[in-house]
Design a protein around this motif. Structure first.
Motif, PDB file in Angstrom:
ATOM      1  N   LYS A   9       0.814  -1.217   0.000  1.00  0.00           N
ATOM      2  CA  LYS A   9       0.000   0.000   0.000  1.00  0.00           C
ATOM      3  C   LYS A   9       0.846   1.265   0.000  1.00  0.00           C
ATOM      4  O   LYS A   9       0.480   2.276  -0.599  1.00  0.00           O
ATOM      5  CB  LYS A   9      -0.941  -0.004   1.206  1.00  0.00           C
ATOM      6  CG  LYS A   9      -2.133  -0.929   1.062  1.00  0.00           C
ATOM      7  CD  LYS A   9      -3.106  -0.735   2.210  1.00  0.00           C
ATOM      8  CE  LYS A   9      -4.346  -1.587   2.012  1.00  0.00           C
ATOM      9  NZ  LYS A   9      -5.326  -1.379   3.112  1.00  0.00           N
ATOM     10  N   LYS A  11       3.618   3.631  -1.197  1.00  0.00           N
ATOM     11  CA  LYS A  11       4.310   3.738  -2.482  1.00  0.00           C
ATOM     12  C   LYS A  11       5.160   4.995  -2.533  1.00  0.00           C
ATOM     13  O   LYS A  11       4.782   6.048  -2.012  1.00  0.00           O
ATOM     14  CB  LYS A  11       3.305   3.758  -3.641  1.00  0.00           C
ATOM     15  CG  LYS A  11       2.557   2.448  -3.850  1.00  0.00           C
ATOM     16  CD  LYS A  11       1.687   2.509  -5.087  1.00  0.00           C
ATOM     17  CE  LYS A  11       0.896   1.220  -5.272  1.00  0.00           C
ATOM     18  NZ  LYS A  11       1.785   0.064  -5.503  1.00  0.00           N
ATOM     19  N   TYR A  81      -0.073   8.761 -10.281  1.00  0.00           N
ATOM     20  CA  TYR A  81      -0.263  10.127  -9.809  1.00  0.00           C
ATOM     21  C   TYR A  81       0.467  11.105 -10.729  1.00  0.00           C
ATOM     22  O   TYR A  81       1.519  10.783 -11.286  1.00  0.00           O
ATOM     23  CB  TYR A  81       0.259  10.274  -8.378  1.00  0.00           C
ATOM     24  CG  TYR A  81      -0.589   9.555  -7.365  1.00  0.00           C
ATOM     25  CD1 TYR A  81      -1.591  10.231  -6.674  1.00  0.00           C
ATOM     26  CD2 TYR A  81      -0.401   8.202  -7.113  1.00  0.00           C
ATOM     27  CE1 TYR A  81      -2.384   9.568  -5.744  1.00  0.00           C
ATOM     28  CE2 TYR A  81      -1.192   7.527  -6.187  1.00  0.00           C
ATOM     29  CZ  TYR A  81      -2.178   8.219  -5.510  1.00  0.00           C
ATOM     30  OH  TYR A  81      -2.973   7.559  -4.602  1.00  0.00           O
ATOM     31  N   SER A 128      -4.889  12.168  -9.124  1.00  0.00           N
ATOM     32  CA  SER A 128      -4.621  10.778  -8.767  1.00  0.00           C
ATOM     33  C   SER A 128      -4.906   9.847  -9.947  1.00  0.00           C
ATOM     34  O   SER A 128      -5.509  10.256 -10.946  1.00  0.00           O
ATOM     35  CB  SER A 128      -5.492  10.379  -7.573  1.00  0.00           C
ATOM     36  OG  SER A 128      -6.863  10.479  -7.923  1.00  0.00           O
ATOM     37  N   THR A 161       6.354   4.727 -10.524  1.00  0.00           N
ATOM     38  CA  THR A 161       6.498   4.110  -9.212  1.00  0.00           C
ATOM     39  C   THR A 161       7.915   3.583  -9.032  1.00  0.00           C
ATOM     40  O   THR A 161       8.459   2.910  -9.913  1.00  0.00           O
ATOM     41  CB  THR A 161       5.488   2.968  -9.044  1.00  0.00           C
ATOM     42  OG1 THR A 161       4.165   3.501  -9.195  1.00  0.00           O
ATOM     43  CG2 THR A 161       5.616   2.328  -7.671  1.00  0.00           C
ATOM     44  N   VAL A 225       2.693   7.871  -1.168  1.00  0.00           N
ATOM     45  CA  VAL A 225       1.299   7.491  -0.942  1.00  0.00           C
ATOM     46  C   VAL A 225       1.231   6.673   0.336  1.00  0.00           C
ATOM     47  O   VAL A 225       1.891   5.633   0.452  1.00  0.00           O
ATOM     48  CB  VAL A 225       0.741   6.686  -2.130  1.00  0.00           C
ATOM     49  CG1 VAL A 225      -0.735   6.360  -1.901  1.00  0.00           C
ATOM     50  CG2 VAL A 225       0.916   7.458  -3.436  1.00  0.00           C
ATOM     51  N   ASP A 226       0.439   7.153   1.315  1.00  0.00           N
ATOM     52  CA  ASP A 226       0.393   6.467   2.607  1.00  0.00           C
ATOM     53  C   ASP A 226      -0.678   5.384   2.630  1.00  0.00           C
ATOM     54  O   ASP A 226      -1.322   5.087   1.612  1.00  0.00           O
ATOM     55  CB  ASP A 226       0.213   7.471   3.748  1.00  0.00           C
ATOM     56  CG  ASP A 226      -1.173   8.117   3.778  1.00  0.00           C
ATOM     57  OD1 ASP A 226      -2.064   7.699   3.012  1.00  0.00           O
ATOM     58  OD2 ASP A 226      -1.366   9.048   4.586  1.00  0.00           O
ATOM     59  N   GLU A 227      -0.893   4.791   3.808  1.00  0.00           N
ATOM     60  CA  GLU A 227      -1.807   3.657   3.937  1.00  0.00           C
ATOM     61  C   GLU A 227      -3.262   4.038   3.718  1.00  0.00           C
ATOM     62  O   GLU A 227      -4.113   3.178   3.490  1.00  0.00           O
ATOM     63  CB  GLU A 227      -1.645   3.002   5.317  1.00  0.00           C
ATOM     64  CG  GLU A 227      -2.109   3.853   6.487  1.00  0.00           C
ATOM     65  CD  GLU A 227      -1.034   4.777   7.028  1.00  0.00           C
ATOM     66  OE1 GLU A 227      -1.064   5.070   8.238  1.00  0.00           O
ATOM     67  OE2 GLU A 227      -0.153   5.219   6.250  1.00  0.00           O
ATOM     68  N   GLY A 229      -4.114   6.133   1.260  1.00  0.00           N
ATOM     69  CA  GLY A 229      -4.212   6.566  -0.124  1.00  0.00           C
ATOM     70  C   GLY A 229      -3.973   8.050  -0.312  1.00  0.00           C
ATOM     71  O   GLY A 229      -4.188   8.579  -1.404  1.00  0.00           O
ATOM     72  N   CYS A 231      -1.770  11.239  -0.973  1.00  0.00           N
ATOM     73  CA  CYS A 231      -0.521  11.450  -1.702  1.00  0.00           C
ATOM     74  C   CYS A 231       0.129  12.758  -1.255  1.00  0.00           C
ATOM     75  O   CYS A 231      -0.515  13.805  -1.230  1.00  0.00           O
ATOM     76  CB  CYS A 231      -0.789  11.483  -3.207  1.00  0.00           C
ATOM     77  SG  CYS A 231       0.705  11.636  -4.206  1.00  0.00           S
TER      78      CYS A 231
END
Length: 268
Positions: A9, A11, A81, A128, A161, A225-227, A229, A231
């Protein structure tokens, strides 16, 4: 490890690596925009009566705009993104009445220019992955040859990514007032980054080749991108701290991202 790198999750994304769209309207059309209300058109030499110059110094004869007000829309579909950038100009020789240019992403207002405004390039507008509806709305009460809104060089760039595994992650936390020199605050890129409002600490684990590549680009702009979602857009201003876990195979880099909301508008 490949599955974790692909589906984890958390990224890390290298920003602005692929040009998804760039329209300069040199063919005197609206590009991919569709008129949904009022009028928008290509700016021509005859209609460009005030000879307003764009950011490149040329006449605004290869742009699109509106005199009487109207709406244009388009849909985009992104696989990562990205950021939206464009140049805008609003003429208002008649100071009375309404004269407003607005830009929306999925119905959310991202830019509002009221009254007269010279040529500017907007701050990056985050977007996004997925399908989005973009819209420009020019609202005016009408004053022929004295009011208009013009846009040019509409660009969308998306990120790539970074193939890594995020570990020892600390959730985003606010930080304030790190910039002590008030004279410079907000006027240069360095000062904007130091006057940051969010800090994220984590360790990124790479294979050998990916590690060397990341170290070569680590001074660029990235998205995290955190847990949830969410950004964040930022840089790594501190020295990186690499550690070798397995020679020639696995490397870990301790990172501290500084994310500043002065640099870009939020992601949709």
């Amino acid at each position: 490890m490949h599955d974790l790198l692909t589906y984890h999750k958390l990224k890390l994304i290298h920003a602005n690596q692929v040009t998804y769209l760039k329209e300069e309207y040199t063919d005197q059309t609206l590009g991919g925009w569709n008129i949904t209300d009022g009028e928008w058109h290509a700016i021509t030499v005859d209609s460009n009566i005030d000879e307003s110059g764009g950011l490149d110094g040329d006449l605004a004869i290869e742009s699109i705009g509106s005199y009487d007000g109207g709406t244009i829309e388009r849909e985009i579909e992104l696989d990562n993104y990205g950021e939206i950038l464009f140049e805008h100009y609003v003429q208002n020789e008649n100071l009375d009445g309404i004269n407003t240019l607005k830009f929306y992403v999925d119905g959310v207002e991202k830019l509002c220019v009221e009254g007269a405004s010279p040529w500017y390039r907007c701050a990056p507008i985050g977007v996004s992955p997925g399908t989005h509806t973009l819209k420009f709305v020019y609202d005016t009460d009408g004053a022929p040859n004295s009011k208009k809104a013009v846009i040019d060089t509409f660009t969308i760039r998306i990120g790539k990514t970074v193939p890594c595994l995020i570990t020892t992650y600390q959730p985003a936390k606010p930080i304030r007032n790190l910039a002590s020199n008030k004279v410079l605050r907000g006027n240069i890129q360095y000062q904007q980054m130091i006057k940051s409002d969010t800090e994220i600490n984590f360790t990124a684990t790479f294979s050998g080749l990916e590690y060397h590549y990341f170290m070569s680009i680590c001074e660029d702009t990235f998205y995290f991108v955190d847990e949830f979602g969410i950004c964040y857009r930022g840089i790594f201003p501190e020295d990186t701290e690499p550690n070798m876990i397995a020679m020639n195979c696995v490397y870990a880099v301790e990172l501290c991202m500084r994310s500043c909301n002065q640099i870009a508008r939020g992601f949709c």
